[in-house]
Motif scaffolding. Structure first.
Motif, PDB file in Angstrom:
ATOM      1  N   ALA A 278       0.829  -1.215   0.000  1.00 29.70           N
ATOM      2  CA  ALA A 278       0.000   0.000   0.000  1.00 29.70           C
ATOM      3  C   ALA A 278       0.861   1.262   0.000  1.00 29.70           C
ATOM      4  CB  ALA A 278      -0.942  -0.012   1.200  1.00 29.70           C
ATOM      5  N   TRP A 279       2.000   1.212   0.676  1.00 30.98           N
ATOM      6  CA  TRP A 279       2.836   2.417   0.758  1.00 30.98           C
ATOM      7  C   TRP A 279       3.417   2.819  -0.598  1.00 30.98           C
ATOM      8  CZ3 TRP A 279       7.799   2.085  -0.891  1.00 30.98           C
ATOM      9  CH2 TRP A 279       8.403   0.805  -0.898  1.00 30.98           C
ATOM     10  N   ALA A 280       3.493   1.855  -1.548  1.00 29.43           N
ATOM     11  CA  ALA A 280       4.068   2.152  -2.865  1.00 29.43           C
ATOM     12  C   ALA A 280       3.004   2.239  -3.947  1.00 29.43           C
ATOM     13  CB  ALA A 280       5.086   1.078  -3.235  1.00 29.43           C
ATOM     14  N   SER A 281       1.717   2.141  -3.582  1.00 32.82           N
ATOM     15  CA  SER A 281       0.640   2.097  -4.558  1.00 32.82           C
ATOM     16  C   SER A 281       0.127   3.490  -4.886  1.00 32.82           C
ATOM     17  CB  SER A 281      -0.516   1.240  -4.041  1.00 32.82           C
ATOM     18  OG  SER A 281      -1.612   1.267  -4.925  1.00 32.82           O
ATOM     19  N   SER A 282      -0.269   3.688  -6.167  1.00 29.82           N
ATOM     20  CA  SER A 282      -0.879   4.957  -6.559  1.00 29.82           C
ATOM     21  C   SER A 282      -2.311   5.080  -6.054  1.00 29.82           C
ATOM     22  CB  SER A 282      -0.858   5.090  -8.092  1.00 29.82           C
ATOM     23  OG  SER A 282      -1.592   4.034  -8.693  1.00 29.82           O
ATOM     24  N   LYS A 283      -2.910   3.957  -5.637  1.00 31.31           N
ATOM     25  CA  LYS A 283      -4.270   3.953  -5.088  1.00 31.31           C
ATOM     26  C   LYS A 283      -4.298   3.067  -3.847  1.00 31.31           C
ATOM     27  CE  LYS A 283      -6.513   4.558  -9.605  1.00 31.31           C
ATOM     28  NZ  LYS A 283      -7.489   3.971 -10.582  1.00 31.31           N
ATOM     29  N   PRO A 284      -3.730   3.533  -2.748  1.00 31.23           N
ATOM     30  CA  PRO A 284      -3.570   2.672  -1.564  1.00 31.23           C
ATOM     31  C   PRO A 284      -4.877   2.256  -0.904  1.00 31.23           C
ATOM     32  CG  PRO A 284      -2.956   4.934  -1.059  1.00 31.23           C
ATOM     33  CD  PRO A 284      -3.150   4.871  -2.538  1.00 31.23           C
ATOM     34  N   THR A 285      -6.002   2.869  -1.275  1.00 34.20           N
ATOM     35  CA  THR A 285      -7.290   2.466  -0.689  1.00 34.20           C
ATOM     36  C   THR A 285      -8.188   1.783  -1.710  1.00 34.20           C
ATOM     37  OG1 THR A 285      -8.230   4.654  -1.146  1.00 34.20           O
ATOM     38  CG2 THR A 285      -7.205   4.314   1.027  1.00 34.20           C
ATOM     39  N   ASP A 286      -7.605   1.204  -2.770  1.00 36.13           N
ATOM     40  CA  ASP A 286      -8.379   0.492  -3.786  1.00 36.13           C
ATOM     41  C   ASP A 286      -8.697  -0.916  -3.276  1.00 36.13           C
ATOM     42  OD1 ASP A 286      -9.482  -0.722  -5.958  1.00 36.13           O
ATOM     43  OD2 ASP A 286      -7.819  -0.346  -7.334  1.00 36.13           O
ATOM     44  N   TYR A 287      -9.944  -1.095  -2.831  1.00 38.54           N
ATOM     45  CA  TYR A 287     -10.327  -2.365  -2.224  1.00 38.54           C
ATOM     46  C   TYR A 287     -10.807  -3.394  -3.243  1.00 38.54           C
ATOM     47  CZ  TYR A 287      -9.921   0.082   2.193  1.00 38.54           C
ATOM     48  OH  TYR A 287      -9.442   0.788   3.261  1.00 38.54           O
ATOM     49  N   THR A 288     -10.752  -3.059  -4.526  1.00 35.26           N
ATOM     50  CA  THR A 288     -11.076  -4.072  -5.526  1.00 35.26           C
ATOM     51  C   THR A 288      -9.932  -5.071  -5.686  1.00 35.26           C
ATOM     52  OG1 THR A 288     -10.194  -2.755  -7.360  1.00 35.26           O
ATOM     53  CG2 THR A 288     -12.515  -2.441  -6.799  1.00 35.26           C
ATOM     54  N   CYS A 289      -8.757  -4.753  -5.205  1.00 35.68           N
ATOM     55  CA  CYS A 289      -7.589  -5.627  -5.348  1.00 35.68           C
ATOM     56  C   CYS A 289      -7.740  -6.861  -4.465  1.00 35.68           C
ATOM     57  CB  CYS A 289      -6.313  -4.881  -4.983  1.00 35.68           C
ATOM     58  SG  CYS A 289      -6.021  -3.375  -5.934  1.00 35.68           S
ATOM     59  N   SER A 290      -7.394  -8.018  -4.990  1.00 35.36           N
ATOM     60  CA  SER A 290      -7.592  -9.266  -4.247  1.00 35.36           C
ATOM     61  C   SER A 290      -6.499  -9.540  -3.230  1.00 35.36           C
ATOM     62  CB  SER A 290      -7.661 -10.447  -5.228  1.00 35.36           C
ATOM     63  OG  SER A 290      -6.434 -10.613  -5.911  1.00 35.36           O
ATOM     64  N   GLU A 291      -5.341  -8.865  -3.345  1.00 33.61           N
ATOM     65  CA  GLU A 291      -4.232  -9.156  -2.440  1.00 33.61           C
ATOM     66  C   GLU A 291      -3.993  -8.045  -1.431  1.00 33.61           C
ATOM     67  OE1 GLU A 291      -3.147 -12.112  -2.730  1.00 33.61           O
ATOM     68  OE2 GLU A 291      -3.982 -12.584  -4.685  1.00 33.61           O
ATOM     69  N   GLY A 292      -4.996  -7.194  -1.225  1.00 32.50           N
ATOM     70  CA  GLY A 292      -4.878  -6.107  -0.260  1.00 32.50           C
ATOM     71  C   GLY A 292      -5.071  -4.762  -0.924  1.00 32.50           C
ATOM     72  N   PRO A 293      -5.440  -3.726  -0.170  1.00 31.14           N
ATOM     73  CA  PRO A 293      -5.703  -2.400  -0.741  1.00 31.14           C
ATOM     74  C   PRO A 293      -4.518  -1.891  -1.548  1.00 31.14           C
ATOM     75  CG  PRO A 293      -6.390  -2.483   1.546  1.00 31.14           C
ATOM     76  CD  PRO A 293      -5.635  -3.752   1.290  1.00 31.14           C
ATOM     77  N   GLY A 294      -4.803  -1.512  -2.789  1.00 31.43           N
ATOM     78  CA  GLY A 294      -3.784  -0.936  -3.654  1.00 31.43           C
ATOM     79  C   GLY A 294      -2.828  -1.914  -4.283  1.00 31.43           C
ATOM     80  N   SER A 295      -2.960  -3.215  -3.981  1.00 38.97           N
ATOM     81  CA  SER A 295      -1.972  -4.189  -4.465  1.00 38.97           C
ATOM     82  C   SER A 295      -2.049  -4.422  -5.965  1.00 38.97           C
ATOM     83  CB  SER A 295      -2.146  -5.523  -3.735  1.00 38.97           C
ATOM     84  OG  SER A 295      -3.420  -6.091  -4.005  1.00 38.97           O
ATOM     85  N   CYS A 296      -3.159  -4.019  -6.600  1.00 34.95           N
ATOM     86  CA  CYS A 296      -3.320  -4.268  -8.038  1.00 34.95           C
ATOM     87  C   CYS A 296      -3.137  -3.006  -8.874  1.00 34.95           C
ATOM     88  CB  CYS A 296      -4.692  -4.877  -8.314  1.00 34.95           C
ATOM     89  SG  CYS A 296      -6.089  -3.827  -7.860  1.00 34.95           S
TER      90      CYS A 296
ATOM     91  N   TYR B  95      -1.080   0.682 -10.233  1.00 33.73           N
ATOM     92  CA  TYR B  95       0.200   1.206 -10.713  1.00 33.73           C
ATOM     93  C   TYR B  95       1.051   1.653  -9.519  1.00 33.73           C
ATOM     94  CZ  TYR B  95       3.262   4.386 -13.409  1.00 33.73           C
ATOM     95  OH  TYR B  95       4.326   5.039 -13.979  1.00 33.73           O
ATOM     96  N   PRO B  96       2.279   1.148  -9.419  1.00 38.61           N
ATOM     97  CA  PRO B  96       3.109   1.508  -8.280  1.00 38.61           C
ATOM     98  C   PRO B  96       3.902   2.793  -8.529  1.00 38.61           C
ATOM     99  CG  PRO B  96       4.238  -0.134  -9.587  1.00 38.61           C
ATOM    100  CD  PRO B  96       2.906   0.108 -10.267  1.00 38.61           C
ATOM    101  N   THR B  97       4.422   3.349  -7.460  1.00 41.04           N
ATOM    102  CA  THR B  97       5.419   4.410  -7.590  1.00 41.04           C
ATOM    103  C   THR B  97       6.651   3.798  -8.245  1.00 41.04           C
ATOM    104  OG1 THR B  97       4.587   5.459  -5.598  1.00 41.04           O
ATOM    105  CG2 THR B  97       6.785   6.101  -6.343  1.00 41.04           C
ATOM    106  N   MET B  98       7.024   4.254  -9.432  1.00 40.78           N
ATOM    107  CA  MET B  98       8.049   3.557 -10.198  1.00 40.78           C
ATOM    108  C   MET B  98       9.424   3.601  -9.545  1.00 40.78           C
ATOM    109  SD  MET B  98       6.490   1.958 -12.471  1.00 40.78           S
ATOM    110  CE  MET B  98       7.962   1.264 -13.216  1.00 40.78           C
ATOM    111  N   ALA B  99       9.720   4.661  -8.809  1.00 38.56           N
ATOM    112  CA  ALA B  99      11.013   4.705  -8.118  1.00 38.56           C
ATOM    113  C   ALA B  99      11.093   3.591  -7.085  1.00 38.56           C
ATOM    114  CB  ALA B  99      11.213   6.067  -7.464  1.00 38.56           C
TER     115      ALA B  99
END
Length: 921
Positions: free
Chosen positions: A606-624, A626-630
């Motif tokens: 979640a800390w590296a996700s562009s949408k850390p509160t996206d609960y549609t992801c099956s592996e945890g909020p924001g896990s699905c 686009y990540p912070t590319m750095a």
């Protein structure tokens, strides 16, 4: 694809509305009428609430990511027009439609000026497979109420006036093609020979109609049959248009249509074209008629002559089609054939000794099919040698066909007025039956041996006016010594797989209908073909697990680390790494002989996700998302450097066609793929002896179904004509729960897609699959049968590595421990290795280090795979897909092994079932 329960969903329930329907049911989707889905029959509901506006029944309180899922029972696969009835006081909102978890369509909602002012949204087309279907309405943002969902089969009406286009996405059945292949409004691509799309039409007036196909093709001589109610009505040719996307109209062809419901099929005679449109128009000379089709029916057009040679006496050879009776000459006799009896001709002197005259000439367009078994070959070196068939007038017109001194078959017209010559690529051994098929049309010819294409050529053929002869009418040359069986002549050019092939276990009533030839690097099955995911080698790593899993009691060359060691687990907060589980898992593998490890990207913390509160992801909020590319680059660089020389294979993402694993854009995923390729392949991050050994896999889609492959095509198209970020192509082979052999068709469709983007020569891996989740207990021997059949059938498709998911996951393909359903409810209390796990090890023993030279599928449901090894080892693995079947055991097979590797003597009458067994010499 959801693999096991995720704890984060408990948190999800506290922040969105969630309610379970009180009237959950399966909704039947009928063939011929509209079906309204009762909104209160949802099987699951989240982020919406029931009866929100006091209407008869509606869904409101909609939040972004809210959804309602329904269980459908679809009677007939095809395209359906879906209409949503909604209300919105804001507009600019939308919903995604998911079919079996994959996005199938999107619906936009305009402003209706009130929460209770319901209107119908514009209909959208969705493709539904037959059988049980999970259908989800997923809110892409809030701001609407939902009052109804209607599905209507899309059936075009053909009228006697004007032109009627056929929506290509409206097919009722499809095979060997994939939709939207080139990113056009809608087209059909990935076309394989004999691939087809079927449409349901309604014709208002019987008559003659022209059909105009819009197509593109960078190849020559592509063509398709048009079938009306199962009979061939016309054939349409597709000349070269230069590229896959340069669409033009083919020359119109005329078909006769009866009034009322009509089944219309487009069936490819060959690969090499995309189809973007079909349009019907009344022919200028059309008049109401009652058609009486006299055309032939695919897949087996009627020959113009067919000599089965199944008699056992006399000097006449009966034509089973018509009156073209052949005559046995000069002592030709009856003998045992490939099936039933055959004709024996020739002599050890390769002249005289019997011949057969057949009163039919080979037509200008033809297919010639026959079986031959040589008793020997003369050692003459010229082409006029061991000539078995001839026709026409020698040195004026016609053809000849025979074998050289080594037994290599050749068909030629070069001494009979033409310029054509076709030659096999290997010899036909003395004493063996082989089927040869030669097809010719418009200057192009093909030669097949035993159903396999072995030669193509361009040239001319001048039809002869006299009869075909076996060892007669072939000129003053050395003639064939042996036997000939089942000779057929067609006046159309057919693929060689459409004509007789008895195989080893077949007959004229039970022929081989498909042959699959494995292609491994050195010809033998490598240990690396057998891979595995094991969740808890390093630590308990799955819901409900309290102990680590012992290493399996069989060889595993490849371990895949998805759901085992992943970004969320390794770097739970920025810069804080925990390598313990990955280290322990790799150590366990290497200590037990594992040589290859696959690391898969995904599981975004979640800390590296562009949408850390996206609960549609099956592996945890924001896990699905686009990540912070750095952060992504930094994490991957750490992995590659730490495991240089140990982890050599990297998947750029897991199942990106499934929105619960990837909820970003195709362009964002392409950016990720480019970063993965650069970091993984950089010598600065990993070099062994100055060389980077790492390879990158194509992000594997969740299945080889049409929707997944359509997504893959759209993703690869973002990169242009050549996708540059893969060394290996990969997919996940789910979707064959009831028919493991279906994977052969899935791989063929996958190949068609990747070939379009310059990936056709790369290795193909299936990095995840199993029989799917179980709703009820299934006997362990059935699971063992499924596993062995899937591995064997897939071996013949060109897939060089397959990773089973998963050894110790009770819900998804368990080979060890207990079995459970998708909700983790126990189905049994088994401990230790299961029978399917034992059969995994048995199959390794049967085929690793040996050659699986061919796998044949027969009309009656029998499958056979030939296994050959050192010191003259010869065996056949056989099984049935249609209950118990008797088989005739080939000579020399004295024993057989069952699926648990117990040895038995071959009985006088052997019956096979769905459990594979190995016949051995």
């Amino acid at each position: 694809m959801r693999k096991f329960p995720v704890v984060v969903l408990l948190f999800l329930l506290t922040v969105v509305f969630h309610r379970t329907a009180s009237a959950t049911a399966t909704v039947d989707i009928a063939v011929g009428s509209a079906t309204t889905i009762p909104l209160n029959t949802h099987s699951s509901l989240s982020g919406m609430c029931d009866d929100a506006n006091g209407a008869t029944y509606d869904l409101g309180c909609v939040v972004s990511g809210g959804y309602a899922t329904y269980n459908l029972s679809v009677q007939q696969a095809g395209t359906y027009n879906m209409t949503l009835n909604y209300a919105s006081p804001v507009g600019g909102t939308s919903a995604a439609i998911l079919v079996n978890g994959v996005k199938a369509a999107s619906v936009a909602f305009a402003n209706t000026n009130g929460w209770g002012n319901y209107v119908n949204a514009a209909p959208v087309a969705v493709i539904l497979p037959a059988g049980q279907v999970s259908f989800t309405v997923l809110a892409q943002n809030s701001g609407f109420n939902l009052d109804g969902v209607m599905l209507t089969p899309a059936i075009p009406t053909i009228t006697a006036s004007g032109s009627t286009p056929i929506p290509l996405q409206g097919y009722t059945a499809i095979s060997g093609m994939c939709p939207d292949a080139n990113g056009a409004t809608f087209d059909l691509g990935c076309v394989q020979a004999n691939g087809y799309a079927t449409y349901a039409l309604n014709v208002t007036q019987a008559g003659n109609y022209t059909v105009t196909a819009t197509y593109a093709s960078p190849t020559n001589d592509s063509a398709a049959y048009l079938l009306v109610n199962g009979s061939v009505a016309a054939s349409v040719s597709f000349p070269n248009t230069g590229t896959w996307s340069n669409y033009i109209n083919a020359s119109p062809v005329t078909v006769t249509l009866p009034a009322g419901p009509v089944t219309f099929k487009v069936q490819a005679q060959s690969a090499g074209f995309n189809l973007a449109g079909l349009a019907f128009a009344s022919a200028t000379s059309a008049a109401p008629i009652t058609p009486s089709p006299t055309t032939t029916t695919l897949p087996e057009p009627t020959p113009i002559a067919w000599w089965k040679f199944d008699q056992n006496s006399g000097t006449s050879a009966a034509d089973s089609i018509g009156g073209s009776t052949g005559a046995l000459l000069n002592g030709a006799s009856w003998t045992s054939g490939a099936s039933g009896n055959a004709i024996a001709v020739g002599s050890p002197y390769y002249g005289g000794g019997g011949a057969v005259s057949l009163p039919v000439s080979l037509p200008p367009t033809f297919t010639l099919s026959f079986w031959a078994k040589a008793n020997g070959y003369s050692n003459a070196t010229n082409i006029e040698n061991n000539v078995v068939l001839g026709g026409g007038t020698y040195q004026t017109n016609g053809f000849r066909a025979g074998f050289n001194s080594e037994g290599v078959f050749t068909f030629w017209t070069t001494e009979s007025g033409g310029t054509l010559q076709l030659s096999d690529i290997q010899a036909a051994p003395v004493g063996t039956w082989n089927q040869f098929v030669i097809s010719y049309q418009n200057g192009t010819a093909a030669l097949y041996r035993n159903g396999t294409l072995v030669s193509t050529a361009n040239g001319t053929y001048v039809p002869g006016a006299t009869s075909i002869g076996i060892d007669t009418g072939v000129g003053g040359v050395n003639t064939f010594w042996g036997a000939v069986d089942d000779l057929r002549v067609f006046n159309v050019a057919l693929p060689g797989t459409l004509t007789n092939n008895f195989g080893t276990f077949g007959s004229s009533q039970n022929q081989v209908i498909a042959t699959y030839t494995p292609k491994f690097d050195d010809g033998t099955v490598p240990a690396s073909y057998f891979g595995m995911t094991v969740h808890s080698l390093g630590q308990p790593n799955i819901a409900g697990a309290t102990n680590t899993t012992p290493f399996p009691p069989f060889s595993i060359a490849t371990l895949r680390l998805w759901d085992v060691a992943y970004w969320q687990q390794i770097e739970p907060s920025s810069g804080q790494f925990n390598w313990t589980n990955m280290d322990k898992t790799i150590l366990s593998g290497t200590q037990n002989g594992t040589t290859d490890f696959i690391f898969t990207l995904g599981h975004v913390p979640a800390w590296a996700s562009s949408k850390p509160t996206d609960y549609t992801c099956s592996e945890g909020p924001g896990s699905c998302d686009y990540p912070t590319m750095a952060a992504f680059d930094d994490f991957l660089t750490h992995v590659v450097q730490r495991y240089c020389g140990t982890v050599k294979y990297y998947e750029a993402w897991n199942e990106p066609d499934n929105y619960t694993f990837w909820n970003g854009t195709n362009q964002q995923l392409l950016e990720i793929a480019s970063h993965v390729y650069s970091i993984v392949k950089s010598p600065a991050n990993c070099a062994i002896g100055g060389v980077n050994p790492n390879q990158v896999l194509l992000p594997p889609v969740s299945s080889t179904g049409l929707q997944s492959l359509s997504w893959l095509d759209s993703f690869l198209a973002v990169a242009g004509s050549k996708y540059p970020y893969a060394d290996i192509t990969a997919f996940h082979g789910y979707g064959y729960d009831n028919s493991p052999e279906g994977i052969t068709q899935g791989v063929a469709a996958f190949k068609q897609v990747v070939q379009r983007y310059g990936l056709g020569n790369l290795p193909i891996w299936n990095t995840e699959a199993n029989w799917g989740t179980r709703n009820a207990y299934v006997s362990q021997d059935q699971d063992a049968a499924w596993l062995m059949r899937y591995y064997l059938a897939q071996a013949g498709t060109g897939v060089s590595r397959f990773v089973w998911y998963a050894y110790d996951n009770c819900a998804w393909g368990p080979l060890w421990g207990s079995s459970c359903d998708a909700s983790n409810k126990p189905l049994d209390s088994w401990s230790g290795i299961r029978q399917a796990g034992l059969s995994f090890g048995v199959l390794e023993q049967w085929i690793v280090g040996k050659t699986v030279s061919e796998c044949d599928r027969y009309q009656n449901g029998l499958w056979s795979c030939r296994v050959q090894g050192a010191s003259g080892y010869n065996g056949w693995i056989v099984w049935s897909t249609s209950g118990s079947l008797p088989v005739t055991v080939p000579s020399g097979m004295t024993d057989y092994r069952d699926y648990l590797n117990n040895t038995h003597s071959v009985p006088a009458a052997l019956t096979v079932s769905s459990l594979p067994l190995l016949l051995e010499n």
